[in-house]
Design an enzyme around this catalytic site. Structure first.
Site, mmCIF file in Angstrom:
data_model
loop_
_atom_site.group_PDB
_atom_site.id
_atom_site.type_symbol
_atom_site.label_atom_id
_atom_site.label_comp_id
_atom_site.label_asym_id
_atom_site.label_seq_id
_atom_site.Cartn_x
_atom_site.Cartn_y
_atom_site.Cartn_z
ATOM 1 C CB SER A 196 -1.042 -0.103 1.362
ATOM 2 O OG SER A 196 -1.629 -1.194 1.122
HETATM 3 N N1 SAH Z 1 -0.728 -5.360 3.905
HETATM 4 C C1 SAH Z 1 -0.008 -5.223 2.916
HETATM 5 C C2 SAH Z 1 -0.704 -4.855 1.637
HETATM 6 C C3 SAH Z 1 -1.533 -6.166 0.867
HETATM 7 S S1 SAH Z 1 -2.436 -5.754 -0.608
HETATM 8 C C4 SAH Z 1 0.925 -3.902 2.879
HETATM 9 O O1 SAH Z 1 1.790 -3.962 3.841
HETATM 10 O O2 SAH Z 1 1.233 -3.021 2.027
HETATM 11 C C5 SAH Z 1 -3.789 -6.944 -0.057
HETATM 12 C C6 SAH Z 1 -3.432 -8.374 0.315
HETATM 13 O O3 SAH Z 1 -4.640 -8.928 0.584
HETATM 14 C C7 SAH Z 1 -2.663 -9.072 -0.893
HETATM 15 O O4 SAH Z 1 -1.511 -9.665 -0.628
HETATM 16 C C8 SAH Z 1 -3.868 -10.053 -1.190
HETATM 17 O O5 SAH Z 1 -3.223 -11.268 -1.673
HETATM 18 C C9 SAH Z 1 -4.425 -10.245 0.032
HETATM 19 N N2 SAH Z 1 -5.870 -10.980 0.243
HETATM 20 C C10 SAH Z 1 -6.999 -10.632 -0.626
HETATM 21 N N3 SAH Z 1 -7.752 -11.578 -0.245
HETATM 22 C C11 SAH Z 1 -7.404 -12.080 1.059
HETATM 23 C C12 SAH Z 1 -8.179 -12.931 1.680
HETATM 24 N N4 SAH Z 1 -9.543 -13.364 1.641
HETATM 25 N N5 SAH Z 1 -7.729 -13.345 2.927
HETATM 26 C C13 SAH Z 1 -6.334 -13.150 3.212
HETATM 27 N N6 SAH Z 1 -5.518 -12.171 2.191
HETATM 28 C C14 SAH Z 1 -6.177 -11.663 1.071
#
Ligand code: SAH
Length: 215
Positions: free
Chosen positions: A63
């Protein structure tokens, strides 16, 4: 030339966070300390402190720094909380939350990203109070509930009821709610058995998979 990462971090905190509306000194401090460049793929490290999301593989992104800071600030953590994060990605936000709370459980659906998040947290010595669980977090993670705070890092059409059920009372949750292109970052709270929310900002996150999601 290799950038001076400490200088990049300091500039990010001043220009992208403090000059906007990030006021929580603990959040600012955590983001000044945690080496964000260690959480992005080596070939994209030069973009680590940009004011936008950066690709981390598997079609996912880390993000924008401001969104990570805002979500953490909205949770109003004091240091004694148990936090659930849905969507670990590369583990960066989990590291930030880990610096602000007692314990973080972060759940990620993509196995390759679970490995990446674990490796990044271990390498940066941020894994002492952060556990990465592999699985579908769209229904939360009941095993360690209730949570004083829940941070959802992917967008959904509505706040999943199971997440509200797993939230402690009092408790706070942040989640991007809307359609694929347009979402509002909701700050949801539970107090005296009641649920309320307000909208923090407009945003656009990757979709939350599984559960009652868009797909
Ligand atoms: N927290 C991260 C941002 C990750 S983007 C950071 O530090 O920047 C969102 C993430 O959510 C992705 O890695 C995606 O694979 C995950 N995601 C999407 N749907 C999900 C679900 N149902 N359960 C767990 N993770 C999920």
């Amino acid at each position: 030339m290799i950038p001076d990462w400490a200088v990049e971090r300091e500039q990010m905190v001043e220009k992208q966070l403090r000059r906007r509306d990030i006021r929580d000194e603990r959040v600012l401090h955590a983001m000044r300390e945690i080496p964000r460049e260690q959480f992005v793929p080596p070939e994209l490290r030069i973009f680590a402190y940009r004011d936008e999301p950066v690709h981390i593989g598997y079609g996912q992104t880390i993000s924008q720094p401001y969104m990570t800071a805002l979500m953490a600030q909205e949770l109003a953590l004091r240091g004694d909380e148990t936090v659930l994060e849905v969507g670990s990605g590369c583990g960066y936000a989990a590291a930030v939350l880990g610096a602000l709370a007692a314990r973080v459980i972060t759940i990620e659906i993509v196995p390759g990203l679970v490995e990446l998040a674990r490796a990044n947290l271990r390498r940066t010595l941020r894994d002492a109070n952060v556990v990465v669980v592999q699985g579908d977090g769209s229904m939360g993670y009941a095993d360690a509930a209730p949570y004083d705070a829940i941070s959802v890092a992917a967008g959904a059409p509505e706040t999943p009821q199971s997440l509200l059920d797993q939230l402690a009372d009092p408790g706070r949750l942040t989640i991007p709610v809307g359609d694929r292109e347009n979402q509002e970052l909701r700050v949801v709270w539970k107090e005296h058995g009641r649920i309320g929310y307000r909208v923090s900002t407009h945003c656009r996150f990757v979709p939350l998979r599984g559960g009652e999601g868009w797909n």
